[in-house]
Scaffold this motif. Sequence first.
Motif, PDB file in Angstrom:
ATOM      1  N   LEU A  94       0.827  -1.086  -0.008  1.00  0.00           N
ATOM      2  CA  LEU A  94      -0.160  -0.010  -0.042  1.00  0.00           C
ATOM      3  C   LEU A  94       0.959   1.323   0.007  1.00  0.00           C
ATOM      4  O   LEU A  94       1.853   1.403   0.859  1.00  0.00           O
ATOM      5  CB  LEU A  94      -1.040  -0.061   1.505  1.00  0.00           C
ATOM      6  CG  LEU A  94      -1.790   1.212   1.414  1.00  0.00           C
ATOM      7  CD1 LEU A  94      -2.775   1.586   0.181  1.00  0.00           C
ATOM      8  CD2 LEU A  94      -2.619   1.345   3.017  1.00  0.00           C
ATOM      9  N   CYS A 143       0.095   5.166   0.418  1.00  0.00           N
ATOM     10  CA  CYS A 143      -0.994   6.152   0.708  1.00  0.00           C
ATOM     11  C   CYS A 143      -0.654   7.575   1.204  1.00  0.00           C
ATOM     12  O   CYS A 143       0.613   7.488   1.654  1.00  0.00           O
ATOM     13  CB  CYS A 143      -2.179   5.401   1.573  1.00  0.00           C
ATOM     14  SG  CYS A 143      -1.331   5.180   3.418  1.00  0.00           S
ATOM     15  N   SER A 144      -1.694   8.287   1.079  1.00  0.00           N
ATOM     16  CA  SER A 144      -1.330   9.709   1.703  1.00  0.00           C
ATOM     17  C   SER A 144      -1.624   9.462   3.381  1.00  0.00           C
ATOM     18  O   SER A 144      -2.281   8.555   3.719  1.00  0.00           O
ATOM     19  CB  SER A 144      -2.012  10.656   1.046  1.00  0.00           C
ATOM     20  OG  SER A 144      -3.527  10.471   1.254  1.00  0.00           O
ATOM     21  N   LEU A 153      -5.046   9.002   4.548  1.00  0.00           N
ATOM     22  CA  LEU A 153      -5.595   7.649   4.743  1.00  0.00           C
ATOM     23  C   LEU A 153      -4.985   7.196   5.932  1.00  0.00           C
ATOM     24  O   LEU A 153      -5.866   6.642   7.075  1.00  0.00           O
ATOM     25  CB  LEU A 153      -5.365   6.792   3.662  1.00  0.00           C
ATOM     26  CG  LEU A 153      -5.579   5.324   3.899  1.00  0.00           C
ATOM     27  CD1 LEU A 153      -7.168   5.002   4.150  1.00  0.00           C
ATOM     28  CD2 LEU A 153      -5.172   4.361   2.631  1.00  0.00           C
ATOM     29  N   SER A 154      -3.623   7.236   6.238  1.00  0.00           N
ATOM     30  CA  SER A 154      -3.169   6.665   7.489  1.00  0.00           C
ATOM     31  C   SER A 154      -3.589   7.099   8.651  1.00  0.00           C
ATOM     32  O   SER A 154      -3.430   6.421   9.858  1.00  0.00           O
ATOM     33  CB  SER A 154      -1.555   6.615   7.050  1.00  0.00           C
ATOM     34  OG  SER A 154      -1.028   7.814   7.110  1.00  0.00           O
ATOM     35  N   ILE A 172      -6.979  -1.336   7.994  1.00  0.00           N
ATOM     36  CA  ILE A 172      -6.243  -1.132   6.725  1.00  0.00           C
ATOM     37  C   ILE A 172      -5.660  -2.526   6.384  1.00  0.00           C
ATOM     38  O   ILE A 172      -5.664  -2.886   5.262  1.00  0.00           O
ATOM     39  CB  ILE A 172      -4.826  -0.246   6.625  1.00  0.00           C
ATOM     40  CG1 ILE A 172      -5.517   1.195   6.827  1.00  0.00           C
ATOM     41  CG2 ILE A 172      -4.181  -0.422   5.814  1.00  0.00           C
ATOM     42  CD1 ILE A 172      -4.505   2.342   7.072  1.00  0.00           C
ATOM     43  N   ALA A 184      -7.892  -0.432  -2.821  1.00  0.00           N
ATOM     44  CA  ALA A 184      -7.901   1.050  -2.850  1.00  0.00           C
ATOM     45  C   ALA A 184      -9.105   1.723  -2.532  1.00  0.00           C
ATOM     46  O   ALA A 184      -9.363   2.622  -1.702  1.00  0.00           O
ATOM     47  CB  ALA A 184      -6.922   1.509  -3.909  1.00  0.00           C
ATOM     48  N   ILE A 244     -10.117   4.223   0.751  1.00  0.00           N
ATOM     49  CA  ILE A 244     -10.627   5.502   0.547  1.00  0.00           C
ATOM     50  C   ILE A 244     -12.023   5.801   1.026  1.00  0.00           C
ATOM     51  O   ILE A 244     -12.081   6.761   1.836  1.00  0.00           O
ATOM     52  CB  ILE A 244     -10.412   6.095  -1.177  1.00  0.00           C
ATOM     53  CG1 ILE A 244      -9.010   5.850  -1.355  1.00  0.00           C
ATOM     54  CG2 ILE A 244     -11.049   7.283  -1.377  1.00  0.00           C
ATOM     55  CD1 ILE A 244      -8.644   6.240  -3.002  1.00  0.00           C
ATOM     56  N   VAL A 302      -6.943  12.278   0.269  1.00  0.00           N
ATOM     57  CA  VAL A 302      -6.721  10.787   0.803  1.00  0.00           C
ATOM     58  C   VAL A 302      -6.419  10.328  -0.673  1.00  0.00           C
ATOM     59  O   VAL A 302      -7.091  10.196  -1.835  1.00  0.00           O
ATOM     60  CB  VAL A 302      -8.106   9.939   1.126  1.00  0.00           C
ATOM     61  CG1 VAL A 302      -7.869   8.762   1.312  1.00  0.00           C
ATOM     62  CG2 VAL A 302      -8.539  10.824   2.349  1.00  0.00           C
ATOM     63  N   THR A 303      -5.277   9.645  -0.814  1.00  0.00           N
ATOM     64  CA  THR A 303      -4.829   8.726  -2.007  1.00  0.00           C
ATOM     65  C   THR A 303      -4.322   7.447  -1.504  1.00  0.00           C
ATOM     66  O   THR A 303      -3.894   7.259  -0.421  1.00  0.00           O
ATOM     67  CB  THR A 303      -3.500   9.802  -2.288  1.00  0.00           C
ATOM     68  OG1 THR A 303      -3.866  10.862  -2.770  1.00  0.00           O
ATOM     69  CG2 THR A 303      -3.091   9.002  -3.796  1.00  0.00           C
ATOM     70  N   ALA A 304      -4.620   6.449  -2.299  1.00  0.00           N
ATOM     71  CA  ALA A 304      -4.233   5.037  -2.073  1.00  0.00           C
ATOM     72  C   ALA A 304      -3.973   4.318  -3.290  1.00  0.00           C
ATOM     73  O   ALA A 304      -4.904   4.321  -4.161  1.00  0.00           O
ATOM     74  CB  ALA A 304      -5.344   4.245  -1.111  1.00  0.00           C
TER      75      ALA A 304
END
Length: 71
Positions: A14, A16-17, A20-21, A29, A41, A45, A57-59
């Motif tokens: 993964l 991610c930004s 998300l985390s 997750i 993904a 999101i 949010v990016t994944a």
Amino acid sequence: DKVTDQLRPGERILLCSDGLSKSVPQEEIAAVLGGADEDPARGLIAAAVARQTNDNVTAVVIEAREADGPG
């Protein structure tokens, strides 16, 4: 950190930004990544949006698969 081991078929990575985390617990997750979802993904999101994160949010999920044959 560098990834030095090779992935085995079915393993996922993964990227991610922090949107998300920081909004979705690591346990959730991990559960999504370990599940059978074909588009984890999108699910991750959606989980962040459901928690009304105030950040972008990016994944991206990368999944290793069996090779089809010689390159």
